[in-house]
Every structure is written in C-alpha cells, then in structure tokens.
Scaffold this motif. Structure first.
Motif, PDB file in Angstrom:
ATOM      1  N   LEU A 325       0.820  -1.210   0.000  1.00 14.33           N
ATOM      2  CA  LEU A 325       0.000   0.000   0.000  1.00 14.33           C
ATOM      3  C   LEU A 325       0.854   1.261   0.000  1.00 14.33           C
ATOM      4  CD1 LEU A 325      -2.617  -1.093   2.666  1.00 14.33           C
ATOM      5  CD2 LEU A 325      -2.810  -1.195   0.192  1.00 14.33           C
ATOM      6  N   ASP A 348      -3.781  -8.871   3.225  1.00 16.21           N
ATOM      7  CA  ASP A 348      -5.215  -8.888   3.551  1.00 16.21           C
ATOM      8  C   ASP A 348      -5.489  -8.295   4.939  1.00 16.21           C
ATOM      9  OD1 ASP A 348      -3.958 -10.838   4.981  1.00 16.21           O
ATOM     10  OD2 ASP A 348      -5.463 -12.400   4.622  1.00 16.21           O
ATOM     11  N   ASP A 376      -5.067   5.619   1.443  1.00 21.39           N
ATOM     12  CA  ASP A 376      -5.664   4.717   0.459  1.00 21.39           C
ATOM     13  C   ASP A 376      -7.146   5.061   0.282  1.00 21.39           C
ATOM     14  OD1 ASP A 376      -6.599   2.691  -1.079  1.00 21.39           O
ATOM     15  OD2 ASP A 376      -6.005   1.066   0.268  1.00 21.39           O
ATOM     16  N   LYS A 378      -9.234   3.745  -1.459  1.00 21.22           N
ATOM     17  CA  LYS A 378     -10.104   2.569  -1.623  1.00 21.22           C
ATOM     18  C   LYS A 378     -10.159   1.734  -0.345  1.00 21.22           C
ATOM     19  CE  LYS A 378      -9.776   2.013  -6.579  1.00 21.22           C
ATOM     20  NZ  LYS A 378      -8.464   2.008  -7.216  1.00 21.22           N
ATOM     21  N   HIS A 382     -11.278  -2.309   0.479  1.00 22.99           N
ATOM     22  CA  HIS A 382     -10.369  -3.333   1.020  1.00 22.99           C
ATOM     23  C   HIS A 382     -10.956  -3.934   2.294  1.00 22.99           C
ATOM     24  CE1 HIS A 382      -7.400  -2.226  -1.844  1.00 22.99           C
ATOM     25  NE2 HIS A 382      -7.099  -1.075  -1.289  1.00 22.99           N
TER      26      HIS A 382
END
Ligand SMILES: C[S@@+](CC[C@H](N)C(=O)[O-])C[C@H]1O[C@@H](n2cnc3c(N)ncnc32)[C@H](O)[C@@H]1O
Length: 414
Positions: A325, A348, A376, A378, A382
């Motif tokens: 990331l 994850d 991030d 998004k 996630h």
C-alpha cells in the motif's frame, strides 16, 4: 503585542481551518476568529497570544502581524520592515532569524528577501540604540516570518518559536509517528472530547508511539497542550513587564488547577512491545500515564476493551500502510518508509481487521465507531465496509482521508 491588539494569524494544516476556528472560539470566547485559507485570523494582545500558545492543539504557530504592504523589489521589503519599532520587540543584545514563505512571488531569491528584512531590523535597532543585534539561525530570540504573495508582503513575529506540535513530551518516536496536531485534528473532526457524550471510550489498536491516545488523554484530563514547553514570546520585550509575567504565571496556574481525572477509559495497544514501551514513556512525560491502559497485542486478534454497559466506544487509528500500500494516495504521493512492523503487514490486513471488528466490536450494544486515517482512497472496499464519512486530511505532504465506520451489529455491509 500589548494594547492595541495586533492582527494574529494561526497557520494550520489544510482542511483544519474550521476546526481551528472552533478551538480558538473555545479558548477565547470573545475573539472574532475567522477561518482563512491555511489558518485562522483574529486580533489579540499579549494575553491572547499566551492563551493561544498554551491551549491550541490544532495551530502550528501563533504569528503576530507587524507589517503588511505592497512590494515589487527587495528594497520595498526593507522599507516595510523599517516602519516597525523593533525596540518594542528585542534589545540589541538579542538575536534574530528571518524565515520566508512565498506564493507566486516575483522575487528571484527568497534568501535575499530575508536578508533585507534582517538588515532593516538591525539598522533600526542601531539607529535607536547604537548597537546591532546578531543573527542566530539555530536558537534566535526573535523569529520573524516573511510571507510573500504575488504583490503584497506580510511580516510576522513568531510568538511560538518551536512549532506547536512539539508539546515537549515526545522523546521516543518510533518509525512513523503522527504529528500531535494531526492526531488532535482527527479527534476534533470525530467530535471526540473525552466525555461519555462526545465519543465515549477511546482505543487505538495500532498506537505506535501513542500520539492519538496521549492527545486524547490530555483532552480528557483537561491538560493544556503547551503546559510542558516554553515559547518564543517568553524571551521578547512585550513579555518583560512584571504584570505580564505574573499574568502568564496565573494563566498557567489556572490551567494546572483545571487538570482532572479522565471520565472515560482510554486504551492503546500495538503488536510491537517496543512501541508500547515508547508510548508508555511518552505518556508519562505528557502527564497521562494513569489515564491510558497500555497493552501489547495484535489488532487482528485482541478482544475489544470491556466497557461499562451504556458507554459508547471510539476506535481511532492510523494503521500501518504496508509494502503493497506504499503508493496509494489519491495524488500518487509516496507514503513515508514503513517501519519493520509495517513492512510485514499482510496484504489482507484490512479485510481481516474489518472481520475482527465485526466479531469483537459489535457485541457491545451502544456500539463502537471506528475512525481510520489512510492515504488509500479505496480503504473501505479493502475492508469490505461502507464508510459513514470520509474527511480530507493531510499527513504532511500525503493526502489522506479520515474514514468513519459505524460498528453496530447488523448494520455492517457483508
Ligand atoms: C503508522 S504506525 C502508527 C503510528 C502512531 N499513530 C504514532 O503516532 O506513533 C502503525 C503502527 O501499527 C503497528 N502495527 C502493525 N501491525 C499491527 C497489528 N497487526 N496489530 C497491532 N499493531 C500493528 C505498528 O507496530 C506501528 O506502530
């Protein structure tokens, strides 16, 4: 700096202006504080300068405007600075430094612009007293800030000295500590004020050096952020009169007398025991070690702190960014080099964190609200969670969002 009041400007991180305006109004209920781009302006004298330096968690500095005017060449800056009576600020035995910021300035050399301001101050003091002060770039008594716009220049005395995010308690840093002012902005944006009605209990499960929990605990205990540090104004001429010094002593005594126990539990944990140790030592210096429960442990496994039945909880964290990331800001900027723990963050991590929250944090009926700062954009996908809010914030040069997730049983997206 004494009467009449001078224009004051408190710079802050982009996006924090409205929060800082509210804070200034709380610290100085009679002040007419106005949000501007990059900060808040108001008028004030030495008392306001002292109260703002001591009490602001969100401002970067407290600047006192001493001159403002049009300019085209460096000579105009010299004339601007010559209009100020510098004997009202320092004696020639003291030292100075000039820092410059510019936005679309026509001048080629900001160093030369700063030099002209320094010349003006030195010449003015020599004319008035027969002596010239010296420049000291490391520990000056008088720090001047020259801001150059396209056509107009503003000259400020920096009454803070060291930036206000330096509260005086951080010795142990860890790898990617949040600035204290950013942690305070996260808490302010979440409306967390350290009472059962304003966010309830607080838990940072990736606490690192403890910035969020320590800022929170100081708020909950009524500890002024500046109580453990000194300020530049303490070395300047307006501070010299005995009545001003006794007012400052009284303001600090009142602040100390207002310290109280926290009405809500505050928890901080981290997978790295070394970081927990750093955080604990920082909390001791910040005067809040008793107000925070520290634990080691994996955020993916730790049970939620047990809370009294009716107390809501607030999870607040800036999680590890992780290798995968590293370059994820909307603007494509690169995050700071991750720590050893960050680098081992499994890909994850966020999906597992959300799954853990669903299991461990939704059983408590008043519910937990999670606030996560991340570059991030998004992150919610996630985490497979729908955010209730996303608030723009800047972690230094990195554009981030503070995401809010409401962790109430049954309401979380599968
Ligand atoms: C970006 S730093 C947080 C910095 C912190 N806010 C501060 O001001 O110092 C992320 C932290 O998450 C911790 N961390 C990484 N993986 C973790 C996990 N699985 N459980 C708990 N903490 C974890 C790291 O040790 C690191 O201290």
């Amino acid at each position: 700096m004494t009467a009449p009041a001078a224009p004051l400007f408190l710079p802050c991180a982009a996006g924090v202006e409205a929060l800082l305006t509210d804070e200034v109004k709380r610290l100085l209920p009679r002040a007419r504080a106005r949000a501007e781009r990059g900060g808040v302006s108001l008028a004030g004298g030495i008392e306001e300068v002292m109260r703002l330096n001591l009490g602001s968690r969100l401002a970067q500095r407290v600047l006192v405007e001493v001159a403002e005017g049009a300019y085209v060449r460096e000579d105009h800056l010299y004339e601007l600075a010559r209009r100020v009576d510098w004997t009202l600020w320092i004696t020639p035995r003291q030292t100075l430094r000039v820092d410059t910021t510019a936005q679309r300035s026509p001048l080629r050399s900001l160093n030369f612009a700063a030099l002209r301001i320094k010349d003006a101050v030195c010449d003015a003091l020599r004319d008035a007293t027969g002596e010239r002060p010296n420049v000291d770039t490391r520990h000056p008594d008088l720090q001047l800030v020259l801001h150059l716009g396209p056509e107009r220049a503003t000259l400020y005395v920096d009454s803070s000295g060291e930036p206000l995010f330096k509260r005086g308690w951080r010795h142990d840093k860890g790898d990617a500590p949040l600035k204290e002012t950013l942690a305070a902005a996260m808490l302010a944006a979440a409306g967390w004020r350290g009472s059962p009605e304003t966010g309830g209990a607080l838990h940072d499960p990736c606490c690192g050096s403890g910035t969020i929990a320590i800022e929170a605990a100081q708020i909950a205990c009524g500890i002024a952020p500046g109580l453990r540090r000194r300020f530049a104004f303490e070395r300047l001429v307006p501070f010299a009169p005995a009545d001003v010094q006794s007012l400052w002593r009284q303001i600090k005594l009142d602040a100390e007398a207002g310290v109280h126990a926290s009405a809500v539990p505050i928890h901080a944990s981290d997978v790295s025991f070394r970081m927990v140790d750093f955080a604990r030592r920082n909390a001791e210096r910040a005067g809040v070690a008793q107000a925070i429960v520290f634990n080691g442990g994996d955020a993916l496994e730790r049970p939620a702190p047990a809370l009294p039945p009716d107390l809501p909880g607030t999870l607040m964290l800036n999680p590890p960014y992780g290798e995968r990331l590293e370059v994820l800001g909307k603007s494509g900027r690169v995050a700071p080099r991750p720590s050893a723990e960050d680098r081992s963050t499994p890909p994850d991590f966020f999906a597992r964190l959300a799954a853990h929250w669903k299991r461990a944090y939704t059983a408590h009926p008043p519910g937990w609200t999670a606030w996560v700062l991340s570059p991030d954009m998004k992150l919610p996908s996630h985490m497979r969670l729908k955010e209730a809010r996303r608030i723009p914030m800047w972690n230094g040069p990195i554009e981030c969002r503070l995401f809010r997730f409401d962790l109430v049983a049954g309401s979380m997206r599968a």
